[in-house]
Design a protein around this motif. Structure first.
Motif, PDB file in Angstrom:
ATOM      1  N   SER A 189      28.525  37.802  22.873  1.00  0.00           N
ATOM      2  CA  SER A 189      27.706  38.972  23.200  1.00  0.00           C
ATOM      3  C   SER A 189      27.186  38.905  24.643  1.00  0.00           C
ATOM      4  O   SER A 189      27.315  39.864  25.408  1.00  0.00           O
ATOM      5  CB  SER A 189      26.536  39.080  22.220  1.00  0.00           C
ATOM      6  OG  SER A 189      25.697  40.153  22.559  1.00  0.00           O
ATOM      7  N   ILE A 190      26.617  37.757  25.017  1.00  0.00           N
ATOM      8  CA  ILE A 190      26.053  37.670  26.364  1.00  0.00           C
ATOM      9  C   ILE A 190      27.152  37.578  27.417  1.00  0.00           C
ATOM     10  O   ILE A 190      26.978  38.030  28.552  1.00  0.00           O
ATOM     11  CB  ILE A 190      25.061  36.494  26.500  1.00  0.00           C
ATOM     12  CG1 ILE A 190      25.733  35.154  26.186  1.00  0.00           C
ATOM     13  CG2 ILE A 190      23.854  36.698  25.590  1.00  0.00           C
ATOM     14  CD1 ILE A 190      24.833  33.951  26.434  1.00  0.00           C
ATOM     15  N   PHE A 191      28.299  37.012  27.047  1.00  0.00           N
ATOM     16  CA  PHE A 191      29.427  36.973  27.988  1.00  0.00           C
ATOM     17  C   PHE A 191      29.945  38.382  28.245  1.00  0.00           C
ATOM     18  O   PHE A 191      30.230  38.760  29.391  1.00  0.00           O
ATOM     19  CB  PHE A 191      30.533  36.074  27.444  1.00  0.00           C
ATOM     20  CG  PHE A 191      31.755  36.028  28.321  1.00  0.00           C
ATOM     21  CD1 PHE A 191      31.665  35.669  29.661  1.00  0.00           C
ATOM     22  CD2 PHE A 191      33.011  36.338  27.808  1.00  0.00           C
ATOM     23  CE1 PHE A 191      32.790  35.624  30.475  1.00  0.00           C
ATOM     24  CE2 PHE A 191      34.138  36.297  28.607  1.00  0.00           C
ATOM     25  CZ  PHE A 191      34.033  35.943  29.947  1.00  0.00           C
ATOM     26  N   HIS A 192      30.030  39.165  27.197  1.00  0.00           N
ATOM     27  CA  HIS A 192      30.488  40.551  27.370  1.00  0.00           C
ATOM     28  C   HIS A 192      29.508  41.348  28.228  1.00  0.00           C
ATOM     29  O   HIS A 192      29.921  42.162  29.071  1.00  0.00           O
ATOM     30  CB  HIS A 192      30.676  41.214  26.016  1.00  0.00           C
ATOM     31  CG  HIS A 192      31.789  40.619  25.206  1.00  0.00           C
ATOM     32  ND1 HIS A 192      31.954  40.870  23.863  1.00  0.00           N
ATOM     33  CD2 HIS A 192      32.807  39.780  25.566  1.00  0.00           C
ATOM     34  CE1 HIS A 192      33.012  40.202  23.430  1.00  0.00           C
ATOM     35  NE2 HIS A 192      33.541  39.529  24.441  1.00  0.00           N
ATOM     36  N   ARG A 231      30.124  40.361  31.850  1.00  0.00           N
ATOM     37  CA  ARG A 231      31.302  41.002  32.429  1.00  0.00           C
ATOM     38  C   ARG A 231      31.050  42.486  32.678  1.00  0.00           C
ATOM     39  O   ARG A 231      31.514  43.050  33.680  1.00  0.00           O
ATOM     40  CB  ARG A 231      32.515  40.797  31.506  1.00  0.00           C
ATOM     41  CG  ARG A 231      33.076  39.381  31.591  1.00  0.00           C
ATOM     42  CD  ARG A 231      34.277  39.193  30.681  1.00  0.00           C
ATOM     43  NE  ARG A 231      35.352  40.133  30.954  1.00  0.00           N
ATOM     44  CZ  ARG A 231      36.304  39.976  31.887  1.00  0.00           C
ATOM     45  NH1 ARG A 231      36.289  38.902  32.663  1.00  0.00           N
ATOM     46  NH2 ARG A 231      37.256  40.878  32.031  1.00  0.00           N
ATOM     47  N   SER A 232      30.306  43.120  31.792  1.00  0.00           N
ATOM     48  CA  SER A 232      29.976  44.526  31.991  1.00  0.00           C
ATOM     49  C   SER A 232      29.169  44.710  33.273  1.00  0.00           C
ATOM     50  O   SER A 232      29.374  45.686  34.012  1.00  0.00           O
ATOM     51  CB  SER A 232      29.196  45.055  30.789  1.00  0.00           C
ATOM     52  OG  SER A 232      28.807  46.392  30.994  1.00  0.00           O
ATOM     53  N   PRO A 289      35.110  43.879  28.421  1.00  0.00           N
ATOM     54  CA  PRO A 289      34.465  42.754  27.713  1.00  0.00           C
ATOM     55  C   PRO A 289      35.241  41.443  27.781  1.00  0.00           C
ATOM     56  O   PRO A 289      34.650  40.374  27.899  1.00  0.00           O
ATOM     57  CB  PRO A 289      34.367  43.257  26.267  1.00  0.00           C
ATOM     58  CG  PRO A 289      34.337  44.737  26.390  1.00  0.00           C
ATOM     59  CD  PRO A 289      35.213  45.073  27.556  1.00  0.00           C
ATOM     60  N   GLU A 290      36.568  41.522  27.714  1.00  0.00           N
ATOM     61  CA  GLU A 290      37.390  40.315  27.743  1.00  0.00           C
ATOM     62  C   GLU A 290      38.478  40.466  28.797  1.00  0.00           C
ATOM     63  O   GLU A 290      39.039  41.548  28.970  1.00  0.00           O
ATOM     64  CB  GLU A 290      38.051  40.074  26.378  1.00  0.00           C
ATOM     65  CG  GLU A 290      37.105  39.649  25.270  1.00  0.00           C
ATOM     66  CD  GLU A 290      36.707  38.189  25.387  1.00  0.00           C
ATOM     67  OE1 GLU A 290      37.318  37.460  26.196  1.00  0.00           O
ATOM     68  OE2 GLU A 290      35.762  37.804  24.672  1.00  0.00           O
ATOM     69  N   PRO A 291      38.804  39.391  29.494  1.00  0.00           N
ATOM     70  CA  PRO A 291      39.951  39.456  30.402  1.00  0.00           C
ATOM     71  C   PRO A 291      41.235  39.588  29.596  1.00  0.00           C
ATOM     72  O   PRO A 291      41.332  39.096  28.465  1.00  0.00           O
ATOM     73  CB  PRO A 291      39.892  38.111  31.138  1.00  0.00           C
ATOM     74  CG  PRO A 291      39.133  37.205  30.227  1.00  0.00           C
ATOM     75  CD  PRO A 291      38.153  38.069  29.499  1.00  0.00           C
ATOM     76  N   ASP A 292      42.211  40.256  30.132  1.00  0.00           N
ATOM     77  CA  ASP A 292      43.499  40.430  29.473  1.00  0.00           C
ATOM     78  C   ASP A 292      44.359  39.205  29.769  1.00  0.00           C
ATOM     79  O   ASP A 292      44.877  39.032  30.867  1.00  0.00           O
ATOM     80  CB  ASP A 292      44.181  41.702  29.980  1.00  0.00           C
ATOM     81  CG  ASP A 292      45.448  42.036  29.193  1.00  0.00           C
ATOM     82  OD1 ASP A 292      45.904  41.171  28.416  1.00  0.00           O
ATOM     83  OD2 ASP A 292      45.968  43.151  29.364  1.00  0.00           O
ATOM     84  N   GLY A 308      33.971  36.456  36.792  1.00  0.00           N
ATOM     85  CA  GLY A 308      34.272  37.006  35.484  1.00  0.00           C
ATOM     86  C   GLY A 308      34.949  36.024  34.549  1.00  0.00           C
ATOM     87  O   GLY A 308      35.108  36.310  33.357  1.00  0.00           O
ATOM     88  N   MET A 309      35.345  34.856  35.066  1.00  0.00           N
ATOM     89  CA  MET A 309      36.019  33.851  34.247  1.00  0.00           C
ATOM     90  C   MET A 309      35.038  33.245  33.250  1.00  0.00           C
ATOM     91  O   MET A 309      33.881  32.953  33.589  1.00  0.00           O
ATOM     92  CB  MET A 309      36.596  32.751  35.134  1.00  0.00           C
ATOM     93  CG  MET A 309      37.633  33.225  36.139  1.00  0.00           C
ATOM     94  SD  MET A 309      39.234  33.549  35.403  1.00  0.00           S
ATOM     95  CE  MET A 309      39.791  31.883  35.041  1.00  0.00           C
TER      96      MET A 309
END
Length: 512
Positions: free
Chosen positions: A132-135, A138-139, A145-148, A180-181
């Motif tokens: 949750s906090i990682f997303h 990134r936002s 929310p997640e790297p591809d 963002g990593m």
């Protein structure tokens, strides 16, 4: 120094050669660890996959003792059960008044409840709270929310394809910003803990545990651009035909057979670039400790759970091949003033030794203190207490603190032992290093023996060489001895007719 702060920087799947100053892998920050402390050039993991080695790091005992003989997500719970009655180094530090933090990949056992392991503040990579906090982070950077991490979502992907299997992504490049990593974010959490700890009383410890450089090797583009592929060669063992090794090794090498030499080289360089990305994160730790005035009160340990072949012997990843690249891991200790600098230690040590080292640094005591195993342990056959079987088991953690003072610990054995129970497929191996010799007991094929002094790249299996016959038998006898001492009943009581293919049996030459 009394009660130093302790930082453990724990990576996933990083071979020791990647942090050697003479390597083509660029790790300038870690290179300074060799100048400001101790570099252990022969530190061996007890297992080549995550959960078994990580649980050994926490408990100081071999995988068959703590029970995590496979990865948590790879088998049903009965296939890898953590023996919760065993002490961990973090509990010992908590008892000694330390405030403990843990951030990133756990993978030690299944609960993810780090409170019961003595950690006061933690963020676990796969937990809902962390995600949750990682997303949100990134936002805030304008990122999804997640790297591809799919072949379609990365630049210059290298994949392998086999009929009936999903395509496997081995390497590529991430075009997003470093911030963002996920591992940059894991380090940020650890650095926040360090800053808060600077405002509190009492010593502290923290583990910052990354996913990198685990496959797929996906470094940010800026780190891949540090390398000119034309200046780099494939490992000297890359063309090893493996003709005198177990056929399983050749089957695993065949997985990568459709890749060109250029693709293999690109994948290897991407792996190194991923390690260079981690090196920058280590620099952030040093800078934060300097900014908060804690650098001279803090000991920093850099290590990994196991290695990666990264092209050696034409292989990638890790697993049943028992080569050095999978088992030898970084072990760097940056020490403050008062310790000798520039120590390069080539004696054999083990990853699980760090558990006892951490407790010794914090409290001055060995870990574990009595019989080296929990007196409550009934993991041995028939519910017996392992500690009562044949005296104190000799192959658990011993403190490396004397090495940090440029001294050899009393009674130090220049040997290491590892066990592999397979990963999903049960390929059982036992590996014993003594001085420059290495014996591999393969339950599924021919054994291996390497003279690492004469053959550092393990190109010649001398297991059938008459000149090494006595060495092979002596190493096999020691393997059985370790198995008995540590309650490894999976192999130490195998006298059945189907299992009689070691150079000498469990009773040795002189036992009846």
């Amino acid at each position: 120094m009394a009660s130093p702060n302790i930082v453990v920087l724990f990576t996933d799947q990083q071979q020791a050669a990647s942090v050697h100053p003479e390597s083509s892998c660029r790790t300038p920050t870690l290179d300074t660890f060799s100048e400001s402390g101790t570099r252990f050039d022969r530190c061996y993991s007890p297992n080549p996959i995550c959960s078994p080695s990580r649980a050994s790091f926490m408990t100081g005992v071999l995988p068959h003792v703590h029970g995590m003989i496979n990865v948590t997500h790879g088998v049903e719970p009965y296939g890898a059960q953590f023996q919760s009655e065993l002490d961990t180094w973090s509990e010992r530090l908590s008892d000694a008044g330390y405030t403990n933090g843990y951030f990133g990949k756990w993978h030690v056992e299944r609960s993810g409840d780090l409170d019961k392991f003595g950690f006061d503040n933690y963020g676990i990579l796969r937990s809902d709270d962390f995600q949750s906090i990682f997303h949100e982070h990134r936002s805030s950077l304008g990122l999804p929310p997640e790297p591809d991490r799919s072949p379609e979502g990365v630049s210059d992907p290298i994949t392998v394809e086999h009929e009936g299997y999903e395509d496997f992504l081995l390497s590529g490049r991430i075009e997003e910003s470093v911030e963002g990593m996920v591992d940059h974010f894991v380090y940020s959490q650890g650095l926040e803990f360090i800053r808060e700890a600077a405002e509190s009383d009492g010593p502290w410890s923290t583990v910052i545990s990354t996913y990198a450089p685990h496959d797929p090797y996906l470094p940010p583009t800026e780190f891949r651009e540090l390398y000119d592929i034309d200046d780099i060669d494939l490992p000297e063992s890359f063309d090893d035909p493996l003709t005198d090794r177990p056929s399983l090794y050749r089957r695993q090498r065949a997985v990568w057979s459709e890749l060109s030499r250029e693709e293999c080289l690109e994948a290897m360089v991407s792996y190194w670039a991923y390690c260079s990305f981690l090196d920058q994160q280590v620099e952030r730790v040093i800078e934060t400790l300097q900014e908060t005035g804690q650098l001279e009160d803090t000991i920093i340990i850099y290590t990994s759970d196991h290695g990666d072949y990264a092209g050696a012997h034409g292989l990638f990843l890790k697993g049943a091949p028992a080569f050095e690249e999978a088992y030898r891991v970084p072990c760097l200790v940056r020490t403050p003033d008062g310790y000798p600098d520039g120590i390069v230690e080539d004696d054999i040590v083990q990853l699980q030794d760090l558990s006892s080292t951490i407790v010794d640094l914090a409290t001055g005591d060995e870990f574990p203190p009595n019989s080296r195993l929990s007196p409550k342990s009934t993991h041995a056959r028939g519910g017996e207490n392992i500690a009562e079987l044949e005296g104190d088991p000799s192959f658990t953690a011993t403190s490396l603190v004397p090495f940090l003072h440029n001294e050899v610990p009393e009674g130090h054995r220049n040997e290491a032992f590892a066990e592999f129970h397979g990963q999903d497929f049960p390929w059982a191996q036992r590996i014993h290093w003594r001085d420059d010799l290495k014996y591999v007991f393969n339950t599924f094929d021919e054994d291996e023996l390497y003279d690492l002094a004469a053959d550092p790249h393990e190109l010649v299996n001398v297991a059938d060489d008459p000149e090494y016959e006595d060495d092979k038998r002596a190493l096999a006898e020691r393997m059985w001895e370790i198995a008995r001492e540590t309650g490894d009943y999976q192999i130490s009581e195998l006298h059945y007719g189907m299992h009689r293919f070691a150079p000498v049996g469990p009773n040795g030459r002189d036992r009846t």
